[in-house]
Design a protein around this motif. Structure first.
Motif, PDB file in Angstrom:
ATOM      1  N   LEU A 385       0.843  -1.183   0.000  1.00 11.43           N
ATOM      2  CA  LEU A 385       0.000   0.000   0.000  1.00 11.43           C
ATOM      3  C   LEU A 385       0.883   1.239   0.000  1.00 11.43           C
ATOM      4  O   LEU A 385       1.828   1.312   0.775  1.00 11.43           O
ATOM      5  N   PRO A 386       0.602   2.196  -0.861  1.00  7.89           N
ATOM      6  CA  PRO A 386       1.398   3.423  -0.840  1.00  7.89           C
ATOM      7  C   PRO A 386       1.356   4.061   0.544  1.00  7.89           C
ATOM      8  O   PRO A 386       0.326   4.014   1.221  1.00  7.89           O
ATOM      9  N   GLY A 387       2.459   4.657   0.913  1.00  7.64           N
ATOM     10  CA  GLY A 387       2.559   5.196   2.267  1.00  7.64           C
ATOM     11  C   GLY A 387       3.301   4.239   3.163  1.00  7.64           C
ATOM     12  O   GLY A 387       3.794   4.640   4.204  1.00  7.64           O
ATOM     13  N   PHE A 391       5.685  -0.207  -0.829  1.00  3.29           N
ATOM     14  CA  PHE A 391       5.176   0.360  -2.083  1.00  3.29           C
ATOM     15  C   PHE A 391       6.308   0.969  -2.886  1.00  3.29           C
ATOM     16  O   PHE A 391       6.407   0.778  -4.106  1.00  3.29           O
ATOM     17  N   PHE A 395       7.075  -0.290  -6.507  1.00  3.08           N
ATOM     18  CA  PHE A 395       6.858   0.662  -7.588  1.00  3.08           C
ATOM     19  C   PHE A 395       8.137   0.824  -8.401  1.00  3.08           C
ATOM     20  O   PHE A 395       8.115   0.828  -9.638  1.00  3.08           O
ATOM     21  N   THR A 413       2.405  -7.115 -12.406  1.00  2.32           N
ATOM     22  CA  THR A 413       1.508  -6.169 -11.762  1.00  2.32           C
ATOM     23  C   THR A 413       0.206  -6.834 -11.334  1.00  2.32           C
ATOM     24  O   THR A 413      -0.455  -6.375 -10.403  1.00  2.32           O
ATOM     25  N   ILE A 417      -2.961  -7.139  -7.537  1.00  2.00           N
ATOM     26  CA  ILE A 417      -4.364  -7.478  -7.254  1.00  2.00           C
ATOM     27  C   ILE A 417      -4.422  -8.711  -6.353  1.00  2.00           C
ATOM     28  O   ILE A 417      -5.144  -8.742  -5.354  1.00  2.00           O
ATOM     29  N   ALA A 420      -3.789  -8.138  -2.752  1.00  2.00           N
ATOM     30  CA  ALA A 420      -4.934  -7.618  -2.006  1.00  2.00           C
ATOM     31  C   ALA A 420      -5.852  -8.754  -1.607  1.00  2.00           C
ATOM     32  O   ALA A 420      -6.389  -8.792  -0.502  1.00  2.00           O
ATOM     33  N   LEU A 424      -6.273  -9.448   2.374  1.00  6.07           N
ATOM     34  CA  LEU A 424      -7.551  -8.996   2.927  1.00  6.07           C
ATOM     35  C   LEU A 424      -8.462 -10.169   3.251  1.00  6.07           C
ATOM     36  O   LEU A 424      -9.214 -10.130   4.220  1.00  6.07           O
TER      37      LEU A 424
ATOM     38  N   VAL B 148       2.951   9.766  -8.962  1.00  2.55           N
ATOM     39  CA  VAL B 148       3.237   8.877  -7.823  1.00  2.55           C
ATOM     40  C   VAL B 148       2.494   9.375  -6.596  1.00  2.55           C
ATOM     41  O   VAL B 148       1.809   8.604  -5.900  1.00  2.55           O
ATOM     42  N   PHE B 151      -0.966   8.688  -6.853  1.00  7.50           N
ATOM     43  CA  PHE B 151      -1.274   7.288  -6.588  1.00  7.50           C
ATOM     44  C   PHE B 151      -1.269   6.999  -5.087  1.00  7.50           C
ATOM     45  O   PHE B 151      -2.083   6.211  -4.599  1.00  7.50           O
ATOM     46  N   VAL B 152      -0.349   7.655  -4.375  1.00 12.09           N
ATOM     47  CA  VAL B 152      -0.329   7.475  -2.923  1.00 12.09           C
ATOM     48  C   VAL B 152      -1.669   7.919  -2.340  1.00 12.09           C
ATOM     49  O   VAL B 152      -2.292   7.212  -1.547  1.00 12.09           O
ATOM     50  N   GLU B 155      -4.505   5.455  -3.353  1.00  9.30           N
ATOM     51  CA  GLU B 155      -4.582   4.253  -2.536  1.00  9.30           C
ATOM     52  C   GLU B 155      -4.969   4.595  -1.103  1.00  9.30           C
ATOM     53  O   GLU B 155      -5.599   3.801  -0.414  1.00  9.30           O
ATOM     54  N   LEU B 159      -7.782   2.933   1.015  1.00 10.54           N
ATOM     55  CA  LEU B 159      -7.646   2.348   2.349  1.00 10.54           C
ATOM     56  C   LEU B 159      -8.717   2.897   3.281  1.00 10.54           C
ATOM     57  O   LEU B 159      -9.387   2.141   4.009  1.00 10.54           O
ATOM     58  N   TYR B 162     -11.883   1.365   2.521  1.00  7.43           N
ATOM     59  CA  TYR B 162     -11.904  -0.004   3.027  1.00  7.43           C
ATOM     60  C   TYR B 162     -12.216  -0.015   4.520  1.00  7.43           C
ATOM     61  O   TYR B 162     -13.067  -0.766   4.998  1.00  7.43           O
ATOM     62  N   PHE B 182     -12.043  -2.956  -1.921  1.00  6.32           N
ATOM     63  CA  PHE B 182     -10.596  -2.778  -2.056  1.00  6.32           C
ATOM     64  C   PHE B 182     -10.064  -3.559  -3.248  1.00  6.32           C
ATOM     65  O   PHE B 182      -9.251  -3.060  -4.024  1.00  6.32           O
ATOM     66  N   ILE B 183     -10.564  -4.784  -3.379  1.00 10.45           N
ATOM     67  CA  ILE B 183     -10.010  -5.632  -4.437  1.00 10.45           C
ATOM     68  C   ILE B 183     -10.423  -5.122  -5.815  1.00 10.45           C
ATOM     69  O   ILE B 183      -9.597  -5.050  -6.738  1.00 10.45           O
ATOM     70  N   ARG B 186      -8.403  -2.376  -6.606  1.00  9.21           N
ATOM     71  CA  ARG B 186      -7.065  -2.816  -6.995  1.00  9.21           C
ATOM     72  C   ARG B 186      -6.996  -3.161  -8.468  1.00  9.21           C
ATOM     73  O   ARG B 186      -5.973  -2.963  -9.109  1.00  9.21           O
ATOM     74  N   VAL B 187      -8.091  -3.718  -8.975  1.00  8.79           N
ATOM     75  CA  VAL B 187      -8.101  -4.021 -10.400  1.00  8.79           C
ATOM     76  C   VAL B 187      -7.951  -2.715 -11.177  1.00  8.79           C
ATOM     77  O   VAL B 187      -7.194  -2.619 -12.145  1.00  8.79           O
ATOM     78  N   PHE B 190      -4.463  -1.546 -10.913  1.00  4.72           N
ATOM     79  CA  PHE B 190      -3.618  -2.286 -11.846  1.00  4.72           C
ATOM     80  C   PHE B 190      -3.481  -1.484 -13.137  1.00  4.72           C
ATOM     81  O   PHE B 190      -2.371  -1.255 -13.628  1.00  4.72           O
ATOM     82  N   LEU B 193      -1.601   1.814 -12.425  1.00  4.09           N
ATOM     83  CA  LEU B 193      -0.161   1.582 -12.271  1.00  4.09           C
ATOM     84  C   LEU B 193       0.486   1.386 -13.633  1.00  4.09           C
ATOM     85  O   LEU B 193       1.530   1.984 -13.925  1.00  4.09           O
TER      86      LEU B 193
END
Lengths: 501, 632, 308, 98
Positions: A385-387, A391, A395, A413, A417, A420, A424, B148, B151-152, B155, B159, B162, B182-183, B186-187, B190, B193
């Protein structure tokens, strides 16, 4: 000051000291103090490291077996330095986390802690060795304390796991020994010193064979698909602390070795085998993640996530771009923290409930919110997770790989997915939902355990937002490595005046 | 008109823009690390941080207005994040500041509302921590000056989403919904990214200024690839087809969360991404076309789903999907649509938050009952909630002179000019909107009481109604304020560019009238079915279409059949293969060696004589060898 | 010429004796055959200008070592001859193949190794064989010689240590022994009394003469089976003894003992049985200090030994 | 002539070897070993004459000494084994296996 020898010496003396202490409690405290001293010394050393100075710093070289040109040669570059730092940070945490781990069986508690310190010395040694033979010695010797830690203090199937671990690693090690000796004799330099051996093997066919000797050893150690099956067994059976060191540090020797030895000693072979290695890595990333999803045992699950993550690291190493290489190195460090946290918290849970199986838990969040929260943070770090620091490394690896190998990077990549899903889903099954009857009385983390988790979470967060200190050390070393392999980063399709970056 | 240059900036409120992110972040950290000790003042701290963040945003906005339009893009360097890849900096420009204002203002109101809504929850402190975390992440998302950092934040909001969807995680449905959100996101990530990787591989930089400024130099194929990948990311976050399935389940979260995250702000991040990356999309017509198609498809799908839902929150969620579809449609049209997209985004943020909070107020009054078939005739009991909700309702269906009228009709007209088919589909969508929103309102506030016997509805406390009032005021005036005289388009132009010719507002154009007519028909039909007629307490089986809509257009079933089941099967297969195949090979090798040695062991019979025989034969062989070698 | 005749005679003798050593069933014969080989070799040494070695060979080997063998054979049992059935599969075949192969290879190898004429020891032995050897032993090889003395002493000590039996319990007193005998009598009906002496009416006390019971009949306990079988084969078995043995055999058959009698066994002489299996019993009776006695127990012990 | 002696020696050695392999009685096995040693001695003595050097005889002498010591110890071991196992068969002492 001979920093590296001092670090190892303190650890070894500490290990001896622990065996002399009569009282178990005193032995633990003593171990903790020794490991903290080592950490302090390591930090002191790291502060003096100059990133843009010589490639190898704090070098010490003494003759060991003059007849064969074997030296006791230790030194660090940026890559080794961060990995030594990782080891030095993880050991005190593991000591603190393993406070009661060794007490369950009938084995000596002092021996466990003594083995921990011996292991620390060897971990430092293996990363610091600049003599290929010395590296090999540490590489193999490391197995022994870990073998006993798994075999004597592990779970129900510990001896199976320990023997599997030992035989598998020894097999790889022996291949490497052959390659080391062949390297020595073919190079004809009469020395095992790494810097003297770089560039001596010019013949490509020879390079390929020697590369394979080293690479298989490292691939087993790392572990790369399909050499990974020892890891879930070993990690699931090892006590949590040992599992942390096993997956967090020991396995990094594999990827470290690829970066240091496979690339620099055999650049042409490395380029030849790159498609193969990248393929294996990508398979490992996706495959490890998919198998992790299907696990019922949380320690095995974490082990399989590591298989996936090691795929990222190996891919980063062999993508041979600056950001992928630096990312892979950073990944090694971050993965140590991330998996360390996961294993340790899983260990706390198992210690409380007495079961490794995910199905035996449920709704832990309600009774132990801190435990669940830290577990979630650790899990999120595992899914990059970013942060959180993982990550940054993932990345970098993916960005760097994408520049050269688009399709592998795209498939890899997908791992994002899948990560996660496995994290989770595990979290949901264990921590969410109605509280299971058997966990209703689980206590939350106590002060000692909080002290174990806090530094890891803090490191994950700090390096997640500010990885520059590590990258500043790693980047020059990686650039140096890549220049000795003589590759350059691909050029952008659209050149942009780089004023902002 | 091209976007303006970014000017490095320091000092003033803009120089301190990082405080916008830092303040709520600190709030979240304090509340999470402080534990039970902060229970007493946790909610107040949370509100304080959100409001403080709003103040910074407002001051920055004021300072920004002080500059000439061409100088309104201000960059702030913070620190080097990943050496060689990205620095972290903030970009305060009309686009981001609009978002900041929306996020912090609506966010603050929802914080305040939550004080009342979550008053009885033992984990209220944690709720506020997550809300603060969300605000910080969302602000980072919109303020970031590179992909970037974006993106942080991207996400980060994922979170927070979530955590908040799964806030009542003892409910398995909530936990599952959180995980699903969340999932699925994530897709989308993907795709995002991969888009970022492609950008880096193409430009070797990720800063907006460098990438977007040089986008025209890249080949259109590359731009199309980047655009489509970014669109995948946007679809995930904004619940556009085909990644829409998480949003309806996300209604498991507390209602303020649905209002803030799943209506007003987070789900619009996809629109932000598309608008922000405008130069990339403008270089790739295919990508733009796909964007508009996705937008239209989603606006229709969301509207259809909204018609069949009896759960008030899910009906609203369907409407959210649909409205975001409008925004995506507008964003896909190009610079002429950007202003409408963002304007609709802002007005939608107000009226949808207004309606969600109103729904929350209703649920609060009805013992957390969400089934509209058990509501009815609430307008008398909860007048404030009713009136504010009614304003939101009128705004969304595009009642003349309310916000939605200006922004949505603007989108329809822009789309109509861009592509008539898409435009008319959007008009139909508006008609359906008229129907399902009216249905919602009639079922909830009109008709007969269909309450559960235990329900004793009452008006909510002031801490909850005041935000409703403020939001409904926004819902009334914002559309007119932003659209009239192209005020917003002019304001945004330095950030996203603007068309050569500013579109004029035609109040009585053909599409506009058609929209109004369709909406009226929809509303009338809804009145006949749900206002005047008796609403059955149990949903009738309905036609195929109803079932289709009720089942979320079989989105979940499709996902299940296409991904989940094969995935589970694949997982089982992989585990089996790993245990029996890979590990089986290893263990088989070990067993083979063991078996061979077990068999070879039998040679050690213990009979000295057989050992002697082997020695003797060995000696004979040696003698023979010696003889042979000696004679060679 | 004289050497050739000596060689060919002795070579044939020694090879035949060696073969006899290997293939004779009885250890005692083997020992005697070994003696023949050694004596032949001693003569061959002498023929080859090694008189000292010839003497040592006769004194040490034929004298001392052979005696040692015979003593041990007596301790272990003169009769302890092998059955010649091979129990290890393929052992005999491969042993013979290996032996022939080895002999051929060795002969070929050594035959090729000799180059040049025989030099003879004339130059090496100036003042006689023994003094010359002595000179070598006490000068050049003195250290090895001293070491062999140490070896011999160690061997002597070792033999003593190995052969010495440590008594781990108190020596049984006469009282205990007699109690044991009666306990055995009570359990198995074994006669507690000593084996019968020659008897009141005995005219001889020789081993081949059975004891007579007071009624003048022969005591079956006292019949020496070995001698009886020998006499039977020669047809000079005294009739009273024959009668006693037959009665005993019948009684055994009636008792259901499957053990064939001495006579039967001697008659069928199957390949896997020794022709005279009861020698051990005789020896045991003569040698065994406690004189295990009783026909049944003897029969039992015989069958046990056969079974091996 | 020398060759004849050597062939005889080889023959005796091989016969002794076969004896060791086929016989089970430990004492007989021992005798066969002695036969092999004697065969060697014959070769030594023959070589001594062939090469005109007494060293061969000397070695034969040492062999005899060592053989004597060996016989002493070997027989003592056999007696000890026989005492405990009531058997002198080498096949019976086969516990040290697998």
């Amino acid at each position: 000051m001979p920093w590296l020898s001092t670090l190892m010496g303190v650890s070894v003396l500490g290990a001896l000291g622990v065996t002399l202490v009569r009282n178990d409690k005193l032995a633990k405290q003593f171990t903790l103090v020794v490991s903290l001293i080592v950490l302090a010394l390591t930090v002191a050393m790291a502060v003096q490291f100059s990133p843009n100075g010589d490639k190898f710093q704090f070098a010490e070289t003494y003759d060991w077996i003059p007849a064969f040109g074997v030296h006791y040669g230790v030194a660090v570059d940026g890559i080794a330095l961060v990995l030594i730092l990782l080891s030095a940070i993880l050991v005190p945490i593991v000591v603190l986390a393993s406070w009661h781990d060794a007490e369950a069986g009938k084995r000596s508690v002092r021996t466990y802690f003594s083995l921990l310190l011996v292991l620390e010395a060897m971990m430092i040694g293996v990363f610091a060795a600049t003599d290929v033979f010395l590296f090999y010695v540490f590489f193999e010797a490391m197995l022994i304390p870990m073998y006993f830690m798994i075999g004597s203090y592990g779970g129900a199937q510990r001896s199976y796991a320990a023997v599997k671990f030992l035989l598998y690693s020894l097999f790889g090690g022996l291949l490497m020994l052959v390659a080391v000796i062949a390297l020595y004799s073919i190079a004809g330099k009469g020395t095992f010193m790494f810097p003297d051996l770089v560039g001596t093997i010019q013949d490509v066919t020879t390079q390929k064979w020697l590369f394979l000797g080293f690479f298989i050893a490292f691939a087993i150690k790392a572990p790369l698909w399909p050499f990974h099956t020892w890891l879930p067994d070993a990690a699931a059976q090892a006590p949590a602390g040992a599992a942390v060191l096993l997956v967090g540090v020991l396995d990094k020797v594999g990827t470290y070795g690829m970066l240091r030895f496979c690339l620099e000693l055999f650049p042409d072979a490395a380029k030849f085998f790159t498609p193969l290695v990248i393929t294996l890595s990508v398979i490992g990333i996706v495959y490890g993640a998919i198998v992790a999803i299907g696990q019922t045992d949380m320690k095995r699950l974490i082990a399989y996530t590591s298989v996936s993550h090691f795929g990222f690291i190996a891919m980063g190493v062999f993508a041979m771009t600056t950001s992928a290489g630096a990312g892979a190195t950073l990944y090694m460090v971050n993965h140590g923290f991330s998996t360390g946290a996961l294993f340790l918290i899983a260990g706390f849970l198992i210690y409380r409930r007495g079961s490794q199986f995910i199905a035996d838990y449920g709704g832990v969040q309600k009774v132990a919110p801190v435990l669940a929260g830290t577990f979630l943070v650790a899990g999120l770090s595992s899914l990059s997770l970013p942060g959180l620091s993982t990550f940054v490394s993932e990345f970098m690896v993916l960005t760097g790989t994408y520049q050269r190998y688009v399709v592998p990077a795209v498939i890899a990549t997908v791992g994002v997915i899948l990560a996660a899903i496995y994290i989770l889903w595990m979290y949901q099954r264990m921590m969410n939902g109605p509280t299971a009857e058997s966990v209703k009385s689980l206590p939350d983390l106590n002060a000692r355990e909080k002290w174990v988790v806090a530094p890891l979470v803090a490191l994950l967060l700090v390096f997640g937002f500010y990885p520059k200190p590590l990258l500043d050390v790693i980047n020059p070393a990686v650039k140096d490595t890549l220049s000795s392999v003589s590759v350059t980063d691909p050029q952008p399709a659209v050149p942009v005046a780089q004023e902002g970056q | 008109m091209e976007p303006a240059e970014i000017i490095q900036h320091s000092g003033g409120a803009i120089g301190a823009a990082w405080l916008m992110i830092a303040l709520p972040l600190v709030g979240a950290a304090v509340l999470l690390l402080g534990g039970r000790r902060t229970d007493k003042f946790g909610h107040l701290l949370g509100v304080l941080m959100a409001v403080a963040s709003f103040v910074v945003a407002a001051l920055s906005f004021a300072q920004l207005l002080g500059f000439a339009p061409g100088e309104r893009r201000r960059g702030i360097e913070l620190y080097e994040f990943i050496p060689g890849l990205a620095k972290v900096g903030l970009l305060v420009d009309p686009l981001s500041i609009s978002f900041c204002l929306l996020i912090t203002f609506v966010g603050s109101l929802i914080h305040i509302y939550s004080i009342g809504y979550m008053a009885h929850d033992p984990n209220r402190r944690r709720f506020f921590a997550y809300l603060n975390l969300f605000v910080a992440a969302m602000l980072l998302l919109v303020l970031a000056d590179n992909y970037v950092a974006l993106f942080v934040g991207w996400e980060g909001v994922g979170l927070a989403s979530y955590l908040l969807i799964g806030f009542w995680q003892h409910k398995p449905s909530a936990a599952t919904a959180a995980k699903k959100a969340f999932i699925v996101n994530r897709v989308g990530d993907f795709g995002l990214l991969l888009g970022i990787f492609t950008i880096f591989a193409t430009f070797h930089t990720l800063a907006f200024s460098d990438v977007l400024g040089n986008a025209s130099k890249a080949s259109s194929g590359t731009l199309t690839a980047i655009g489509l990948l970014l669109l995948v990311g946007a679809c995930g976050k904004s619940a556009q087809l085909p990644l829409q399935s998480w949003l309806l389940d996300a209604m498991e979260g507390p209602t303020p969360v649905s209002a803030l995250i799943h209506a007003a702000t987070m789900v619009t991040a996809g629109v932000y991404l598309i608008v922000r990356s405008g130069p990339i999309f403008q270089g790739a017509e295919t990508a733009q076309l796909v964007v508009t198609i996705v937008g239209v498809a989603t606006l229709l799908a969301g509207a259809i789903i909204g018609t069949a839902k009896d759960d008030i929150k899910k009906a609203l969620a369907g409407s959210t999907m649909s409205q975001i579809g409008y925004m995506v449609l507008a964003a896909g049209v190009g610079p002429v649509g950007y202003a409408f997209a963002i304007a609709h985004l802002i007005t939608h943020g107000f009226f949808k938050a207004d309606m969600f909070l109103g729904a929350g107020s209703v649920m609060h009054a009805m013992n957390d009952e969400v089934d509209m078939r058990k509501y009815g005739a609430l307008r008398k009991v909860m007048p404030l909630t009713f009136w504010t909700f009614l304003i939101g309702y009128l705004a969304i269906i595009g009642f003349p002179l309310l916000s939605g009228y200006f922004t949505k009709d603007g989108i329809i007209e822009v789309a109509m000019e861009h592509n008539a088919i898409l435009g008319w589909l959007a008009v139909i969508g508006a008609g359906i909107t008229g129907f399902y929103m009216s249905r919602l309102v009639f079922m909830t506030f009109f008709g007969a009481k269909r309450w559960e016997p235990t329900a004793h509805p009452h008006e909510s406390p002031a801490v909850m109604t005041v935000p409703l009032i403020v939001l409904s005021i926004g819902a009334i005036v914002l559309g007119w304020f932003l659209i009239m005289g192209n005020r917003f388009m002019t304001f945004l132009a330095p950030a996203v560019g603007a068309p050569e010719e500013m579109p004029a507002f035609h109040p009585f154009s053909v599409p506009g009238l058609a929209t109004l007519a369709l909406v009226a028909i929809g509303a009338a039909y809804a009145w006949m079915k749900y206002g005047r007629a008796e609403v059955p307490a149990v949903a009738p089986r309905g036609s195929f279409l109803t079932t289709f809509a009720r089942r979320d257009l079989y989105g979940d079933a499709l996902n299940e059949a296409l991904f989940m089941r094969p995935g589970q099967w694949l997982t089982r297969l992989a585990v089996f293969f790993d245990n029996r195949g890979v590990d089986g090979l290893v263990n088989g090798l070990a067993a083979g060696i063991g078996g061979t040695s077990g068999r070879l062991r039998r040679v050690q019979t213990g009979f000295v004589r057989s050992y002697a025989l082997s020695i003797f034969l060995g000696a004979a062989v040696l003698a023979g060898a010696w003889l042979v070698v000696g004679n060679l | 010429m004289g050497e050739s005749i000596t060689f060919w005679v002795l070579a044939v003798v020694s090879v035949v004796a060696a073969l006899g050593l290997v293939f004779s069933r009885k250890a005692v014969y083997s020992a005697l055959m070994l003696g023949v080989v050694m004596l032949s070799l001693a003569v061959l040494y002498a023929v080859q200008d090694a008189p000292f070695l010839a003497a040592v060979q006769i004194i040490v080997y034929t004298g001392a070592v052979m005696m040692l063998f015979l003593f041990v054979l007596m301790l272990v049992g003169v009769d302890s001859s092998d059955s010649l059935v091979e129990t290890i599969r393929g052992q005999r075949f491969w042993a013979i193949v290996g032996g022939i192969g080895f002999a051929v290879l060795l002969a070929l190898g050594i035959g090729n190794a000799i180059v040049g004429p025989t030099r003879g020891l004339a130059t090496a032995v100036r003042d006689g064989n023994v003094p010359s050897l002595a000179e070598l032993i006490f000068t050049r090889h003195v250290f090895a010689f001293e070491v062999t003395s140490a070896l011999l002493i160690t061997a002597a000590l070792g033999a003593m240590v190995l052969a010495h039996r440590e008594r781990t319990e108190a020596k049984p007193t006469q009282k205990e022994l007699s109690r044991q005998r009666f306990v055995a009598f009570g359990k198995t009906g074994k006669n507690p009394a000593p084996l019968p002496g020659p008897g009141t009416y005995a005219r001889h006390n020789a081993i081949d003469m059975p004891a007579l019971l007071p009624d003048g009949s022969v005591s079956p306990l006292s019949v020496n089976r070995y001698i009886a079988r020998y006499e039977e084969s020669r047809g000079i078995l005294p009739p009273e003894v024959a009668r006693v043995l037959e009665e005993e055999a019948e009684q055994q058959r009636a008792n259901g003992h499957g053990t064939p009698t001495t006579a039967e066994r001697a008659a069928d002489g199957g390949p896997d049985t020794e022709p005279m299996p009861e020698d051990g019993v005789v020896v045991g009776r003569v040698v065994g200090p406690r004189g295990e006695s009783g026909g049944e127990s003897r029969g039992g012990s015989v069958s046990e030994e056969d079974g091996k | 002539m020398t060759t004849h002696y050597l062939v005889l020696s080889a023959l005796l050695f091989a016969i002794g070897g076969v004896g060791v392999l086929v016989r089970r009685n430990a004492i007989v096995v021992f005798m066969c070993v002695e036969l092999m040693l004697n065969a060697c001695n014959l070769a030594f003595v023959t070589f001594a004459r062939q090469n005109g050097n007494l060293d061969g005889q000397l070695i034969a002498f040492f062999v005899m000494i060592v053989a004597a010591a060996e016989v002493v110890i070997g027989l003592a071991i056999i007696v000890t084994i026989f005492r405990t196992r009531r058997s002198a068969s080498v096949d019976d002492a086969s516990l040290l296996k697998y």
